[in-house]
Design an enzyme around this catalytic site. Sequence first.
Site, PDB file in Angstrom:
ATOM      1  N   TYR A  88      -2.572   5.718  -4.670  1.00 15.33           N
ATOM      2  CA  TYR A  88      -4.114   6.567  -4.827  1.00 15.33           C
ATOM      3  C   TYR A  88      -3.479   7.714  -5.729  1.00 15.33           C
ATOM      4  O   TYR A  88      -2.376   8.066  -5.806  1.00 15.33           O
ATOM      5  CB  TYR A  88      -4.700   6.998  -3.595  1.00 15.33           C
ATOM      6  CG  TYR A  88      -5.228   6.075  -2.800  1.00 15.33           C
ATOM      7  CD1 TYR A  88      -6.524   5.499  -3.192  1.00 15.33           C
ATOM      8  CD2 TYR A  88      -4.810   5.361  -1.616  1.00 15.33           C
ATOM      9  CE1 TYR A  88      -7.225   4.833  -2.724  1.00 15.33           C
ATOM     10  CE2 TYR A  88      -5.398   4.473  -0.903  1.00 15.33           C
ATOM     11  CZ  TYR A  88      -6.797   4.062  -1.496  1.00 15.33           C
ATOM     12  OH  TYR A  88      -7.118   3.270  -0.811  1.00 15.33           O
ATOM     13  N   HIS A  95     -13.235  -2.816  -3.455  1.00 11.53           N
ATOM     14  CA  HIS A  95     -12.491  -2.234  -2.392  1.00 11.53           C
ATOM     15  C   HIS A  95     -12.979  -3.160  -0.979  1.00 11.53           C
ATOM     16  O   HIS A  95     -12.757  -2.499   0.120  1.00 11.53           O
ATOM     17  CB  HIS A  95     -12.685  -0.654  -2.178  1.00 11.53           C
ATOM     18  CG  HIS A  95     -11.753   0.106  -1.767  1.00 11.53           C
ATOM     19  ND1 HIS A  95     -10.856   0.766  -2.444  1.00 11.53           N
ATOM     20  CD2 HIS A  95     -10.843   0.260  -0.402  1.00 11.53           C
ATOM     21  CE1 HIS A  95     -10.060   1.582  -1.807  1.00 11.53           C
ATOM     22  NE2 HIS A  95      -9.905   1.141  -0.623  1.00 11.53           N
ATOM     23  N   SER A 118       0.685  -1.078  -0.008  1.00 12.15           N
ATOM     24  CA  SER A 118       0.030   0.004   0.022  1.00 12.15           C
ATOM     25  C   SER A 118       0.842   1.136   0.181  1.00 12.15           C
ATOM     26  O   SER A 118       1.986   1.357   0.412  1.00 12.15           O
ATOM     27  CB  SER A 118      -0.933  -0.046   1.471  1.00 12.15           C
ATOM     28  OG  SER A 118      -1.543   1.228   1.263  1.00 12.15           O
ATOM     29  N   THR A 138      -5.467   2.495  -7.572  1.00 11.52           N
ATOM     30  CA  THR A 138      -6.961   2.248  -7.050  1.00 11.52           C
ATOM     31  C   THR A 138      -7.565   3.409  -7.728  1.00 11.52           C
ATOM     32  O   THR A 138      -7.354   4.610  -7.711  1.00 11.52           O
ATOM     33  CB  THR A 138      -6.962   2.363  -5.821  1.00 11.52           C
ATOM     34  OG1 THR A 138      -6.378   1.136  -4.980  1.00 11.52           O
ATOM     35  CG2 THR A 138      -8.261   2.655  -5.273  1.00 11.52           C
ATOM     36  N   LYS A 154      -6.762  -1.061 -10.207  1.00 11.93           N
ATOM     37  CA  LYS A 154      -7.745  -1.864  -9.135  1.00 11.93           C
ATOM     38  C   LYS A 154      -8.836  -0.926  -9.118  1.00 11.93           C
ATOM     39  O   LYS A 154      -8.829   0.341  -8.512  1.00 11.93           O
ATOM     40  CB  LYS A 154      -6.892  -1.897  -8.170  1.00 11.93           C
ATOM     41  CG  LYS A 154      -7.605  -2.750  -6.778  1.00 11.93           C
ATOM     42  CD  LYS A 154      -6.595  -2.450  -5.672  1.00 11.93           C
ATOM     43  CE  LYS A 154      -7.247  -3.200  -4.396  1.00 11.93           C
ATOM     44  NZ  LYS A 154      -8.374  -2.368  -3.924  1.00 11.93           N
TER      45      LYS A 154
END
Length: 361
Positions: A126, A253, A103, A152, A229
């Site tokens: 992100y 998610h 992440s 994402t 994603k």
Amino acid sequence: MTASDYQRLAREVVDPDVWDFIEGGAESERTLRANLAAFDRFRLRPRVLTDVSTVDTAVSVFGTRYRTPVGVAPTAYHRLVDDEGEVATARGAGAAGALFVVSVFASRTLEDIAGAAGSGLWLHLYWFRRREVMAGLVERAAAAGFGALVLTVDAPRIGRRWRDMRNGFAIGGDVAAVNIDAAVMALTHHSDEGRSAIAEHAAESFDAAVTWADLAWLRQRTSLPIVLKGILTAEDAALAVAHGVDGIIVSNHGGRQLDGAVASLDALPEVVDAAGAAVPVLFDGGVRRGTDALTALALGARMVLLGRPPLWGLAAGGADGVEGLLRTTTEELAHAMALAGRPRLADLDRSVVRARPGDER
């Protein structure tokens, strides 16, 4: 023996507000429950008198071979449940021969995680308003040997996660997203009754105006494969391929964004069909056992990623717990492949499964 055993052990040692952060979904958690229930709508169609004396679970993605198609999905702040955090997760995933998607909100540095890894790493991102933050992370990931970028795309806003809001959840203690400037992450540490610090930070930092056209900016800054994603529809899968992405992860998610969204498993076939052979399609959402993994792989996923379960393993036993959780799920998958008469991943197709009567999609 099972993922649920790790879940039970983790529940005993993780702080209640952190447990809610990990386990919770958006609003009334309909999509979270739907992810789990979707697997119950399918039944396996085993073939017999097939040589299954050797079962091979190995898979290759972007030129890297993994011993298992069961990998670790990106989840934030692993030091919330283990002092070593993502370094321990990387060791555990490496010992199991599994992919680890790290992440952007990891609580250990990219370089430390890479130093501990024994198998492939991808970096999750992100889209920040401050693009220099993204550019710096992309450069560091490439230098540290990460094999792909995972963007994402289903979070222009963070979902209304009632558990976090009721807890006034914030990232406390000495845990932080250490790969991003502290000033960018400041709001994540501010607890406020009735509010989620995670959502407050996202509202300030995430770029809600980003569109398909912006992918060109990211492509210009990296030669790494770019994986999107959060794709749940054939329309977006086709657009992803048209815009030159290298992979897709079918994901809602973990039920943490749009409550009432389609279960990931229900979305998987249409995304696979739309993507065709152009790009690999990966999957996350509700996999808790080997037969779940088998179902998703039969419906067209190249790999399946686990989000919450590796955190259970990490909380229960550090790196050994992560390795054990991944090995257990892979062993369950291999067992199910043998009993289904499909000894190689290449043998898996939609003839392996069927929807229960009345549950056809």
